[in-house]
Design a protein around this motif. Structure first.
Motif, short mmCIF file in Angstrom:
data_model
loop_
_atom_site.label_atom_id
_atom_site.label_comp_id
_atom_site.label_asym_id
_atom_site.label_seq_id
_atom_site.Cartn_x
_atom_site.Cartn_y
_atom_site.Cartn_z
N THR A 323 0.79 -1.25 0.16
CA THR A 323 -0.07 -0.03 -0.12
C THR A 323 0.75 1.36 -0.01
O THR A 323 0.66 2.16 -0.81
N LEU A 324 1.84 1.17 0.88
CA LEU A 324 2.75 2.38 0.78
C LEU A 324 3.35 2.59 -0.37
O LEU A 324 3.72 3.69 -0.98
N ALA A 325 4.11 1.34 -1.11
CA ALA A 325 4.68 1.59 -2.18
C ALA A 325 3.79 2.27 -3.61
O ALA A 325 3.95 2.92 -4.23
N PHE A 326 2.71 1.62 -3.41
CA PHE A 326 1.55 2.13 -4.49
C PHE A 326 1.24 3.79 -4.29
O PHE A 326 1.28 4.37 -5.29
N TYR A 327 0.96 4.25 -3.10
CA TYR A 327 0.81 5.57 -2.83
C TYR A 327 1.86 6.39 -3.01
O TYR A 327 1.93 7.57 -3.60
N SER A 328 3.30 5.77 -2.84
CA SER A 328 4.46 6.65 -3.21
C SER A 328 4.71 6.76 -4.55
O SER A 328 4.81 7.86 -5.08
N LEU A 329 4.51 5.73 -5.09
CA LEU A 329 4.73 5.86 -6.74
C LEU A 329 3.51 7.00 -7.33
O LEU A 329 3.86 7.68 -8.16
N LEU A 330 2.45 6.77 -6.77
CA LEU A 330 1.29 7.59 -7.48
C LEU A 330 1.57 9.08 -7.03
O LEU A 330 1.22 9.90 -8.02
N GLY A 331 1.91 9.22 -5.80
CA GLY A 331 2.37 10.53 -5.48
C GLY A 331 3.42 11.09 -6.22
O GLY A 331 3.35 12.45 -6.74
N LEU A 332 4.22 10.52 -6.58
CA LEU A 332 5.67 11.03 -7.58
C LEU A 332 5.19 11.23 -8.98
O LEU A 332 5.57 12.40 -9.41
N LEU A 333 4.29 10.29 -9.53
CA LEU A 333 3.97 10.69 -10.73
C LEU A 333 3.05 11.96 -10.74
O LEU A 333 3.18 12.77 -11.74
N ALA A 334 2.03 11.97 -9.91
CA ALA A 334 1.13 13.17 -9.80
C ALA A 334 2.07 14.49 -9.33
O ALA A 334 1.81 15.56 -9.98
N TYR A 335 2.83 14.39 -8.58
CA TYR A 335 3.70 15.58 -8.27
C TYR A 335 4.51 16.15 -9.49
O TYR A 335 4.78 17.23 -10.02
N HIS A 336 5.15 14.91 -10.15
CA HIS A 336 5.82 15.64 -11.45
C HIS A 336 5.00 15.98 -12.51
O HIS A 336 5.41 16.92 -13.18
N SER A 337 3.85 15.37 -12.60
CA SER A 337 2.99 16.01 -13.64
C SER A 337 2.34 17.15 -13.48
O SER A 337 1.87 18.08 -14.25
N LEU A 338 2.04 17.58 -11.98
CA LEU A 338 1.45 18.77 -11.83
C LEU A 338 2.47 20.09 -11.65
O LEU A 338 2.35 21.10 -11.66
N ARG A 339 3.81 19.58 -11.38
CA ARG A 339 4.71 20.86 -11.45
C ARG A 339 5.52 21.50 -12.70
O ARG A 339 5.82 22.30 -12.78
N HIS A 340 5.27 20.43 -13.43
CA HIS A 340 5.77 20.77 -15.12
C HIS A 340 4.58 20.82 -16.06
O HIS A 340 3.51 20.58 -16.00
N SER A 341 4.80 21.76 -16.96
CA SER A 341 3.82 21.92 -18.17
C SER A 341 4.23 21.44 -19.52
O SER A 341 3.56 21.33 -20.60
N HIS A 342 5.44 20.34 -19.46
CA HIS A 342 5.74 20.07 -20.88
C HIS A 342 4.77 18.94 -21.29
O HIS A 342 4.18 18.51 -20.38
N CYS A 343 5.05 18.60 -22.53
CA CYS A 343 4.04 17.53 -23.02
C CYS A 343 4.22 16.22 -22.27
O CYS A 343 2.82 15.68 -21.98
#
Length: 933
Positions: A323-343
């Motif tokens: 569960t922790l690994a899943f939320y960590s991966l999901l959080g990292l992907l969300a953080y990356h995609s929300l902070r940047h505006s590239h394609c």
């Protein structure tokens, strides 16, 4: 460009057909049975409005037993299937395959917005063959996922056109989007989540904002340094429209389910009834379980309920690491995609939106659902997963690292091969083989053992099915449904004592009623069927009817709105000769469901028991107003009209019988009663045609054969009647009226006194007290000029029926004849047959009414039929009674008698309803004590 797109469409379609073509040979199983075979909303006779009043399974939304799955557009497609092919499973599966191909094409268009052509095709091909889709595509009920996905993607693609070239708002696509979202929601509830996907796209893709930019703008406004930029105001306006539309759809949906969630049991979703923190830990652990199924679909299962996934009961459980690994991966992907505006960030963000938002309604995080894991609900989230995989493949390819590229390529090839290898599962998912394999993979899932048992039960292999049902009770000892399945199977094996014991075990697992206290616990209606099934079992013993009634009343005390208990109790009370109480039971059931045609029908049956034919006809008409093609109501109401003898009812009775034979073209009773109506109306040609058809459909049809012979006799076609009577007596040698009619024809038209004598003597061997047979035998002696024997015979007949005046008169005639012959010194012994015939004819000319007849009434020319139609006291589920005409026979030589004993007694052949059954499925089939309501 267009040519390239068509090539891709053909490729996708061919791939989909290649993977799922074998599903066309699958039938209806599991949830398909309830949604298709048992769902009256598919039938043309059901008003279309019912689709918008009932749930996915045909149960009224207002009832607590409703699953609250409101999907009228999906049911409408089932109804269209039924219109074209009725219950041909292949057409239902074919449409599902076609819909999956449409989804793949729309997904390709979606991917083109965020990926290049190659990556888009890779993502779509992966989606087309992913094994996780087998349940959604192969199972007919999975159509809800397919249709909802089509409208979901169409709504999103339409919304992307809401931004003009000058960055203005284009309202037409927004309005069309709202309509498409409503359509998606009416196919399946998760369709509404596309609004969230549109909001994410509007903010982070269409307007190009990032999370830091939004936070900075918000801080500027809060500090009073600046207002919102025009682009943000435009975005807010569009979001307000989308959010208001969503709220309206949610309010309507809540109103439809009457603000009440469906009742699920601990067997459907064990974690839902667990305490904190077990409930929260388990539900959160299910998220990585679903993610793993998308990533590695090697151990798929047709059912994940009950004990398939053990509860996470402690923080120290190692599964919490997943569960922790899943939320960590999901959080990292969300953080990356929300902070940047590239394609790349936008692609990842939209992929995550497709994965997360449509899955939220099925996640158990906000409200419980009726399953632990369901592969079909991963249909839309798998779109986002496939986009992520394709995007990752493109990213690695662009880096140009040969080792990474080769590794990624190998993994993609292996994954695609694995998906192709799982293609045959399209046909086996809902078959016995897959259930059996799944039960070995998930040995702690009692439902799988039950489902294997059901598959064997459908093949009438009850002994083997019993082993699986018993295993289900061992795996889950407190599973009420499993014990009910055991009880039903014992009953099918005619092991009533064992069946009763199994039902009693199931009953002991029900919450117990405390005397003097109101029962307040919500109980799943399918579990209350244990009382119905047990009562239906013991009521076969007439000495235990009161005990059965007590069980019905106990079920009603636990759930006063349990309609099925009232229906079953009404039938029992009728059997107990308590029609008044039976009527009250049905009236109470009608209070709960006054739009149920079957209830009105059963109430009409009670009215017939209570000698209230006008009320019965009124209630039959109620049933037909609700369901104009209700077969039993059509038949029995027409029969009731026929019984009344009212000529004004004949046209309507005839019309209803004609409609009935359209519904039941192989039921001889419908044709027979049409023949009876034609006989009443003196339409002999039509009567003969209907009777012949009834006899063709049912060889040896007693009533039809007798009445056809009678018709010929009345039409002065006595010789045509003889072969019909021979056929009747070949099947029914004890048919007294047939013997009498045959003897009459032989004596009066064939001059075969010996043959007639055999007929009448046969009657007397079967029933020495039969006055008609005895009297007509006396007539044979008289025709044979054996006057002393005729006198003795008539004396014996008069002793049997001293009040029959015609016998006394005929005895006087014989004695007068004997006295006259003695005075003339003529011998009283039998004379030659020819002389006897002349003398007898001369005697009949001298005195009207001399001799005897075989029918009822008096008078040489009396041709009136005397008929009493069959009783309509047939509960729903029983077949229709047969009646026989008892009209005149030949009267040119013999006078008719008045005895009422000549009326034919009807043969009532009752076909009882099938035993109650409990099917442990995601939606339980209810027991049908009288008629499926």
């Amino acid at each position: 460009m267009a040519l390239m797109l068509w090539k891709e469409i053909l490729l996708l379609t061919g791939l989909v057909v290649g993977c799922y073509w074998n599903s066309l040979s699958c039938g209806f199983v599991f949830d398909d049975v309830s949604a298709i075979l048992d769902n009256k909303d598919l039938r043309p006779a059901t008003p279309l409005s019912n689709l918008f009043l009932n749930d996915f399974w045909g149960t009224p939304m207002a009832e607590e037993r409703s699953h609250k799955s409101y999907r009228p557009l999906t049911v409408l497609t089932f109804r269209l299937n039924y219109l074209f092919s009725e219950l041909s499973a292949a057409s239902y599966h074919l449409l599902n395959v076609g819909l999956h191909a449409v989804v793949c094409v729309l997904l390709l268009v979606f991917c083109r917005l965020f990926l290049d052509k190659t990556s888009s095709l890779v993502a779509t091909l992966l989606f087309a063959v992913h094994p996780i889709h087998t349940e959604a595509v192969t199972g007919v009920v999975g159509r809800a996922e397919l249709l909802s996905s089509i409208f979901l993607l169409a709504a999103f693609l339409t919304y992307t056109r809401s931004k003009g070239a000058d960055h203005s708002i284009v309202w037409t696509p927004i309005a069309l989007t709202v309509v498409l979202v409503a359509a998606a929601t009416l196919c399946k509830e998760q369709g509404i989540t596309v609004i969230g996907i549109c909001c994410v796209h509007e903010v982070f893709v269409a307007q190009g904002f990032t999370l830091p930019m939004l936070l900075d703008a918000l801080l500027q406004v809060l500090r009073g340094k600046d207002g919102f930029p025009y682009a943000i105001l435009q975005t807010i306006l569009k979001l307000i429209v989308l959010i208001i539309s969503t709220l309206l759809l949610v309010i309507i949906r809540v109103q439809v389910i009457q603000s009440q969630l469906p009742v699920f049991t601990r067997f459907d979703n064990p974690a839902a009834v667990s305490l904190t923190p077990t409930r929260q830990l388990t539900f959160n652990y299910l998220l990585p379980v679903n993610a793993w199924l998308l990533l590695n679909p090697s151990e798929l299962c047709c059912d994940w309920t009950m004990g398939t996934i053990p509860l996470v009961e402690s923080l120290l459980d190692l599964r919490n690491l997943a569960t922790l690994a899943f939320y960590s991966l999901l959080g990292l992907l969300a953080y990356h995609s929300l902070r940047h505006s590239h394609c790349s960030a936008k692609t990842i963000l939209m992929a995550l939106s497709l994965i997360v938002l449509p899955f939220i309604p099925a996640s158990n995080l906000f409200f419980p659902v009726g399953f632990v894991v369901a592969e079909r609900v991963l249909y839309v989230p798998s779109m986002g997963f496939c986009v992520l995989v394709a995007h990752g493949f493109r990213t690695v390819s662009n880096k140009g690292n040969p080792q990474l590229l080769n590794g990624c390529s190998c993994k993609c090839v292996l994954f695609r091969n694995h998906a192709a290898k799982n293609g045959p599962r399209a046909c086996t998912l809902f078959l016995f083989v897959d259930c059996a394999v799944s039960s070995q993979v998930n040995k702690n899932n009692a439902k799988l053992w039950n489902n294997v048992g059901h598959a064997l039960e459908n093949q009438n292999d009850y002994k083997k099915a019993l082993r699986y049902f018993l295993q289900a009770t061992r795996v889950q000892p407190d599973d009420i449904g499993a014990h009910m399945n055991v009880g039903r199977t014992y009953k099918n094996l005619n092991m009533s004592k064992d069946a009763e014991d199994a039902y009693l075990v199931a009953k002991s697992l029900m919450p117990q009623i405390i005397p003097g206290k109101k029962y307040a616990t919500r109980v799943a209606p399918n579990h209350l069927n244990v009382y119905i099934n047990l009562a239906n079992l013991i009521r076969t013993n007439d000495s235990r009817l009161e005990e059965a009634d007590q069980l019905y009343r106990q079920a009603i005390s636990m759930r006063p709105d349990f309609k099925q208990a009232y229906i079953s109790r009404g039938e029992l009370l009728l059997k107990m000769n308590k029609p008044s109480e039976a009527r009250d039971a049905y009236l109470r059931a009608l209070e709960l469901d006054n739009a149920n045609a079957d209830l009105w029908y059963n109430l009409a049956i009670v009215n017939i028991e209570m000698k209230e034919p006008s009320e019965a006809l009124k209630n039959f008409n109620h049933a037909l107003e609700l369901n104009p093609r209700h077969k039993l109501a059509l038949f029995n109401s027409a029969l009731l009209m026929q019984e009344s003898g009212e000529p004004r009812f004949r046209p309507e009775a005839n019309r209803r019988f004609l409609v009935y034979i359209q519904e039941e073209p192989d039921d001889a009773n419908g044709y027979f009663n049409l023949g009876m109506l034609a006989m009443d109306a003196d339409e002999n040609a039509a009567a003969e045609r209907w009777m012949r058809e009834a006899i063709r459909l049912q060889a040896g049809f007693r009533s039809a054969l007798f009445n056809l012979a009678l018709l010929y006799s009345q039409s002065r076609r006595e010789l045509d009647a003889l072969p019909v009577l021979d056929e009747l007596l070949r099947y029914h040698p004890e048919h007294v009226k047939g013997l009498i009619l045959k003897g009459d024809i032989l004596m009066n038209h064939k001059k075969d006194t010996q043959g007639a004598k055999v007929c009448f003597q046969t009657i007397l061997r079967m029933d020495p007290t039969n006055v008609q047979g005895k009297h007509n035998l006396c007539v044979v002696y008289f025709e044979e000029r054996d006057l002393p024997r005729a006198e003795r015979c008539l004396e014996e007949t008069l002793a049997m029926a001293p009040h029959e005046e015609y016998v006394r008169r005929h005895l006087g005639i014989v004695r007068g004849k004997m006295a006259a012959m003695s005075a003339a010194r003529q011998p009283l012994s039998p004379a030659p047959a020819e002389g006897a015939g002349v003398s007898a004819n001369q005697e009949r000319k001298e005195e009207e009414g001399r001799g005897a007849t075989t029918g009822n009434g008096e008078g040489n020319g009396n041709k009136k039929n005397v008929r009493k139609s069959s009783s309509t006291k047939t509960l729903a589920g029983q077949s229709h009674s047969q009646s026989e005409h008892l009209g005149t026979s030949q009267t040119d030589q013999l006078q008719r008698t008045k005895s009422k004993s000549t009326k034919e007694i009807k043969d009532i052949e009752k076909k009882r309803a099938a035993p109650c059954c409990y099917l442990q499925q995601s939606r339980t089939t209810f027991c049908k004590a009288i008629y499926s309501p």
